[in-house]
Scaffold this motif. Structure first.
Motif, PDB file in Angstrom:
ATOM      1  N   ASP A  90       0.880  -1.179   0.000  1.00 23.02           N
ATOM      2  CA  ASP A  90       0.000   0.000   0.000  1.00 23.02           C
ATOM      3  C   ASP A  90       0.909   1.218   0.000  1.00 23.02           C
ATOM      4  OD1 ASP A  90      -1.868   1.988   0.486  1.00 23.02           O
ATOM      5  OD2 ASP A  90      -2.731   1.054   2.273  1.00 23.02           O
ATOM      6  N   PHE A  91       0.901   1.966  -1.088  1.00 26.19           N
ATOM      7  CA  PHE A  91       1.841   3.091  -1.179  1.00 26.19           C
ATOM      8  C   PHE A  91       1.304   4.162  -2.114  1.00 26.19           C
ATOM      9  CE2 PHE A  91       3.193   1.926  -5.397  1.00 26.19           C
ATOM     10  CZ  PHE A  91       3.099   0.545  -5.426  1.00 26.19           C
ATOM     11  N   GLY A  92       1.956   5.307  -2.079  1.00 29.74           N
ATOM     12  CA  GLY A  92       1.574   6.390  -2.986  1.00 29.74           C
ATOM     13  C   GLY A  92       2.651   7.449  -3.021  1.00 29.74           C
ATOM     14  N   THR A  93       2.488   8.366  -3.965  1.00 29.22           N
ATOM     15  CA  THR A  93       3.413   9.487  -4.124  1.00 29.22           C
ATOM     16  C   THR A  93       2.583  10.744  -4.325  1.00 29.22           C
ATOM     17  OG1 THR A  93       5.333  10.258  -5.391  1.00 29.22           O
ATOM     18  CG2 THR A  93       3.573   9.202  -6.637  1.00 29.22           C
ATOM     19  N   ARG A  94       3.218  11.864  -4.584  1.00 27.06           N
ATOM     20  CA  ARG A  94       2.465  13.087  -4.869  1.00 27.06           C
ATOM     21  C   ARG A  94       2.869  13.653  -6.221  1.00 27.06           C
ATOM     22  NH1 ARG A  94      -0.588  15.399  -0.584  1.00 27.06           N
ATOM     23  NH2 ARG A  94      -0.221  14.239   1.316  1.00 27.06           N
ATOM     24  N   VAL A  95       1.882  14.195  -6.933  1.00 23.42           N
ATOM     25  CA  VAL A  95       2.120  14.956  -8.160  1.00 23.42           C
ATOM     26  C   VAL A  95       1.405  16.292  -7.985  1.00 23.42           C
ATOM     27  CG1 VAL A  95       1.625  15.096 -10.632  1.00 23.42           C
ATOM     28  CG2 VAL A  95       2.398  12.918  -9.644  1.00 23.42           C
ATOM     29  N   ASP A  96       2.134  17.377  -8.157  1.00 21.56           N
ATOM     30  CA  ASP A  96       1.570  18.722  -7.937  1.00 21.56           C
ATOM     31  C   ASP A  96       0.846  18.802  -6.592  1.00 21.56           C
ATOM     32  OD1 ASP A  96       2.576  19.530 -10.368  1.00 21.56           O
ATOM     33  OD2 ASP A  96       0.709  19.161 -11.462  1.00 21.56           O
ATOM     34  N   GLY A  97       1.393  18.134  -5.609  1.00 23.59           N
ATOM     35  CA  GLY A  97       0.847  18.221  -4.253  1.00 23.59           C
ATOM     36  C   GLY A  97      -0.238  17.202  -3.952  1.00 23.59           C
ATOM     37  N   TYR A  98      -0.730  16.499  -4.969  1.00 26.92           N
ATOM     38  CA  TYR A  98      -1.858  15.571  -4.752  1.00 26.92           C
ATOM     39  C   TYR A  98      -1.375  14.123  -4.713  1.00 26.92           C
ATOM     40  CZ  TYR A  98      -5.073  19.358  -4.829  1.00 26.92           C
ATOM     41  OH  TYR A  98      -5.736  20.498  -4.478  1.00 26.92           O
ATOM     42  N   PRO A  99      -1.942  13.325  -3.812  1.00 25.07           N
ATOM     43  CA  PRO A  99      -1.386  12.000  -3.552  1.00 25.07           C
ATOM     44  C   PRO A  99      -2.037  10.876  -4.356  1.00 25.07           C
ATOM     45  CG  PRO A  99      -3.024  12.503  -1.901  1.00 25.07           C
ATOM     46  CD  PRO A  99      -2.988  13.693  -2.839  1.00 25.07           C
ATOM     47  N   SER A 100      -1.310   9.787  -4.443  1.00 24.23           N
ATOM     48  CA  SER A 100      -1.928   8.513  -4.824  1.00 24.23           C
ATOM     49  C   SER A 100      -1.985   7.644  -3.576  1.00 24.23           C
ATOM     50  CB  SER A 100      -1.164   7.810  -5.950  1.00 24.23           C
ATOM     51  OG  SER A 100       0.228   7.903  -5.789  1.00 24.23           O
ATOM     52  N   ASP A 101      -2.842   6.639  -3.642  1.00 26.14           N
ATOM     53  CA  ASP A 101      -3.040   5.714  -2.513  1.00 26.14           C
ATOM     54  C   ASP A 101      -3.713   4.485  -3.093  1.00 26.14           C
ATOM     55  OD1 ASP A 101      -3.541   4.424  -0.146  1.00 26.14           O
ATOM     56  OD2 ASP A 101      -5.144   5.778   0.514  1.00 26.14           O
ATOM     57  N   VAL A 160     -11.805  -5.151   9.232  1.00 26.99           N
ATOM     58  CA  VAL A 160     -11.771  -4.365  10.472  1.00 26.99           C
ATOM     59  C   VAL A 160     -11.725  -2.851  10.258  1.00 26.99           C
ATOM     60  CG1 VAL A 160     -10.742  -6.208  11.857  1.00 26.99           C
ATOM     61  CG2 VAL A 160      -9.246  -4.647  10.582  1.00 26.99           C
ATOM     62  N   HIS A 161     -11.959  -2.382   9.035  1.00 25.88           N
ATOM     63  CA  HIS A 161     -11.997  -0.925   8.821  1.00 25.88           C
ATOM     64  C   HIS A 161     -13.072  -0.577   7.805  1.00 25.88           C
ATOM     65  CE1 HIS A 161      -9.766  -1.542   5.048  1.00 25.88           C
ATOM     66  NE2 HIS A 161      -8.838  -2.209   5.715  1.00 25.88           N
ATOM     67  N   ARG A 162     -13.319   0.726   7.707  1.00 28.84           N
ATOM     68  CA  ARG A 162     -14.279   1.236   6.713  1.00 28.84           C
ATOM     69  C   ARG A 162     -13.826   0.841   5.304  1.00 28.84           C
ATOM     70  NH1 ARG A 162     -11.438   6.857   8.323  1.00 28.84           N
ATOM     71  NH2 ARG A 162      -9.538   6.381   7.143  1.00 28.84           N
ATOM     72  N   THR A 163     -14.731   0.962   4.329  1.00 28.08           N
ATOM     73  CA  THR A 163     -14.381   0.573   2.966  1.00 28.08           C
ATOM     74  C   THR A 163     -13.529   1.623   2.265  1.00 28.08           C
ATOM     75  OG1 THR A 163     -16.224  -0.942   2.686  1.00 28.08           O
ATOM     76  CG2 THR A 163     -15.415   0.117   0.684  1.00 28.08           C
ATOM     77  N   GLY A 164     -13.621   2.880   2.678  1.00 27.25           N
ATOM     78  CA  GLY A 164     -12.791   3.869   1.980  1.00 27.25           C
ATOM     79  C   GLY A 164     -12.871   5.243   2.603  1.00 27.25           C
ATOM     80  N   HIS A 165     -12.106   6.140   2.002  1.00 28.20           N
ATOM     81  CA  HIS A 165     -12.006   7.518   2.491  1.00 28.20           C
ATOM     82  C   HIS A 165     -11.821   8.426   1.295  1.00 28.20           C
ATOM     83  CE1 HIS A 165      -7.661   7.174   1.668  1.00 28.20           C
ATOM     84  NE2 HIS A 165      -7.778   5.949   2.156  1.00 28.20           N
ATOM     85  N   GLY A 166     -12.203   9.690   1.452  1.00 28.97           N
ATOM     86  CA  GLY A 166     -11.909  10.666   0.415  1.00 28.97           C
ATOM     87  C   GLY A 166     -10.411  10.883   0.323  1.00 28.97           C
ATOM     88  N   VAL A 167      -9.968  11.348  -0.852  1.00 24.85           N
ATOM     89  CA  VAL A 167      -8.554  11.646  -1.077  1.00 24.85           C
ATOM     90  C   VAL A 167      -8.457  12.996  -1.768  1.00 24.85           C
ATOM     91  CG1 VAL A 167      -6.432  10.913  -2.248  1.00 24.85           C
ATOM     92  CG2 VAL A 167      -7.963   9.199  -1.275  1.00 24.85           C
ATOM     93  N   GLY A 168      -7.633  13.859  -1.212  1.00 26.13           N
ATOM     94  CA  GLY A 168      -7.365  15.165  -1.829  1.00 26.13           C
ATOM     95  C   GLY A 168      -5.988  15.573  -1.358  1.00 26.13           C
ATOM     96  N   LEU A 169      -5.814  16.816  -0.970  1.00 29.31           N
ATOM     97  CA  LEU A 169      -4.508  17.200  -0.416  1.00 29.31           C
ATOM     98  C   LEU A 169      -4.177  16.322   0.780  1.00 29.31           C
ATOM     99  CD1 LEU A 169      -4.607  21.071  -0.759  1.00 29.31           C
ATOM    100  CD2 LEU A 169      -3.096  19.490  -1.969  1.00 29.31           C
ATOM    101  N   ASP A 170      -5.193  15.983   1.591  1.00 27.20           N
ATOM    102  CA  ASP A 170      -5.002  14.980   2.641  1.00 27.20           C
ATOM    103  C   ASP A 170      -5.284  13.598   2.059  1.00 27.20           C
ATOM    104  OD1 ASP A 170      -4.304  16.273   5.186  1.00 27.20           O
ATOM    105  OD2 ASP A 170      -6.217  17.318   4.935  1.00 27.20           O
ATOM    106  N   VAL A 171      -4.443  12.644   2.439  1.00 26.41           N
ATOM    107  CA  VAL A 171      -4.653  11.281   1.931  1.00 26.41           C
ATOM    108  C   VAL A 171      -5.947  10.704   2.512  1.00 26.41           C
ATOM    109  CG1 VAL A 171      -3.675   8.952   1.772  1.00 26.41           C
ATOM    110  CG2 VAL A 171      -2.179  10.935   1.651  1.00 26.41           C
ATOM    111  N   HIS A 172      -6.269  11.065   3.728  1.00 27.68           N
ATOM    112  CA  HIS A 172      -7.546  10.659   4.333  1.00 27.68           C
ATOM    113  C   HIS A 172      -8.362  11.920   4.604  1.00 27.68           C
ATOM    114  CE1 HIS A 172      -6.089   6.553   6.190  1.00 27.68           C
ATOM    115  NE2 HIS A 172      -5.886   6.632   4.904  1.00 27.68           N
ATOM    116  N   GLU A 173      -9.463  12.082   3.902  1.00 27.53           N
ATOM    117  CA  GLU A 173     -10.343  13.225   4.139  1.00 27.53           C
ATOM    118  C   GLU A 173     -11.760  12.818   3.765  1.00 27.53           C
ATOM    119  OE1 GLU A 173      -8.401  16.207   1.506  1.00 27.53           O
ATOM    120  OE2 GLU A 173     -10.012  15.860   0.064  1.00 27.53           O
TER     121      GLU A 173
END
Ligand code: GLY
Ligand code: MN
Length: 391
Positions: A251-262, A322-335
């Motif tokens: 499980d990994f990600g990087t940022r492009v123009d400040g926005y992440p992958s996940d 044991v966790h939710r199915t997902g989360h929003g992604v924007g400037l914060d990886v979890h939002e």
């Protein structure tokens, strides 16, 4: 702004009709309108994703006082202002387009400078929203600088704006997802060469590849969770060596123009997994497909969780998800929006979220499959497109 500053400038009417020149300027204007809608006099951000969203300037929080003040649109003086340590002045002037930049120098009293700014803007007695992640020492100093103000959280005004991504944000998120997808391809190509590597060595390899393929850094601590470590959803990585035929949660990600992958894939290097694992993988793959299938405008966020969870429960593994199915992604990886039971907020076009069900069997292994999707007018678009199998 003084009268002098208007001399020779555009007529006031022309200034009002001028199109904001940067996305962050447009966002400050919308934030100012939102502040009126939520009956707040202004907001105060410190180095955070909110500050980055509103100014285009990204900085880690530090010990020095660094504030962005955005007054409500109806304020007598609605011009945003920055109060920054003097050593940042040139940077923030270039990066932000905020007209008023006040500075304080090491040795000055930053609380006095804060008090002056809030008082000059008539914000020292209204309802002020502070960054949700602001360090307590700065919220305490704000209270000292404006003892008659009342306080709320900036997300009241900003979460509703940040949750729907504009085209520039979507372009960055798509690109960041493509970089991560390409690195999944690199990992599959490793095959049996990954056997004997430590989780940490593979995490380093992933970070190198993310940069080589156009990303900037890692967007969160890389998860390389081999065998039984995979049963801890946020394991990170350690000295455990990868063995042939065991599942590894990646499980990994990087940022492009400040926005992440996940994104997450669970892969098996150098052999075939156990039948038990292969069955679990298939259940998670079906659950992930069901979750993605459920994403469309108007659907409550909780329904996506339900769709994925139904598949896992039907297979008898409900307690192991044991966790939710997902989360929003924007400037914060979890939002926001969080795809979780009880969140009945309807999905809207432009929202981006992860769909990442998993099954975690303590002491044995884990499996998670995660893609980011953007909600479109009639469904959703996957940002991650690589194969979801363990091979
Ligand atoms: N990776 C699962 C979560 O944090 O929601
Ligand atoms: Mn995620």
């Amino acid at each position: 702004m003084t009268d002098d500053a208007h001399a020779g400038g555009p007529a006031k009417g022309a200034a009002e009709e001028r199109e904001p020149s940067r996305p962050s300027e447009r966002r400050r204007e919308r934030a100012a309108q939102r502040l009126d809608e939520v009956d707040a006099a202004g907001l105060v951000a410190f180095p955070s994703r909110n500050l980055q969203y509103l100014t285009g300037f990204a900085e880690e929080p530090g010990e020095r006082h660094f504030f962005l003040v955005v007054p409500a649109a109806s304020a007598a003086d609605p011009e945003p202002a920055l109060l920054v340590p003097a050593l940042y002045e040139t940077q923030v002037r270039e990066a932000t387009g905020v007209a008023e930049v006040r500075t304080w120098s090491d040795g000055d009293d930053p609380v006095a400078a804060t008090r002056d700014l809030l008082a000059d803007r008539g914000l020292d007695a209204g309802r002020l929203l502070v960054d949700d992640t602001m360090w307590a020492r700065f919220t305490q100093d704000l209270r000292a600088a404006a003892p008659d103000a009342t306080w709320g959280l900036a997300s009241e005004a900003l979460a509703g704006l940040r949750v729907r991504k504009d085209e520039a944000e979507l372009a960055a998120l798509r690109e960041a997802a493509a970089v991560a997808d390409a690195v999944v391809g690199d990992l599959r190509a490793l095959g049996a060469d990954a056997v004997g590597m430590t989780e940490a060595a593979l995490a380093d390899r992933i970070a190198e590849r993310l940069t080589e393929r156009g990303g900037r850094g890692v967007s969160f601590e890389t998860v390389v969770a081999a065998g039984e470590n995979g049963a801890k959803p946020h394991h990170g990585h350690g000295d455990r060596e990868i063995r042939a035929g065991e599942p590894v949660v990646l499980d990994f990600g990087t940022r492009v123009d400040g926005y992440p992958s996940d994104q997450t894939r669970t892969l098996v290097f150098g052999g075939e997994p156990s039948e038990a694992y292969a069955e679990v993988h298939e259940v998670v793959r079906e659950a992930q497909a069901a979750g993605v299938e459920a994403v469309e405008p108007g659907v409550p966020a909780s329904a996506v969780d339900r769709a994925a969870r139904d598949v896992i429960e039907a297979a008898g593994h409900g307690d192991a998800f044991v966790h939710r199915t997902g989360h929003g992604v924007g400037l914060d990886v979890h939002e926001e929006p969080y795809l979780v039971a009880g969140n009945d907020r309807p999905l809207e076009p432009g929202m981006v979220c992860s769909v990442e069900p998993g099954i975690y069997l303590d002491g044995r292994f884990g499996c998670r499959i995660e893609d980011l999707v953007v909600v479109t007018e009639d469904g959703c678009e996957r940002l991650n497109r690589t194969d979801r199998g363990w091979e």
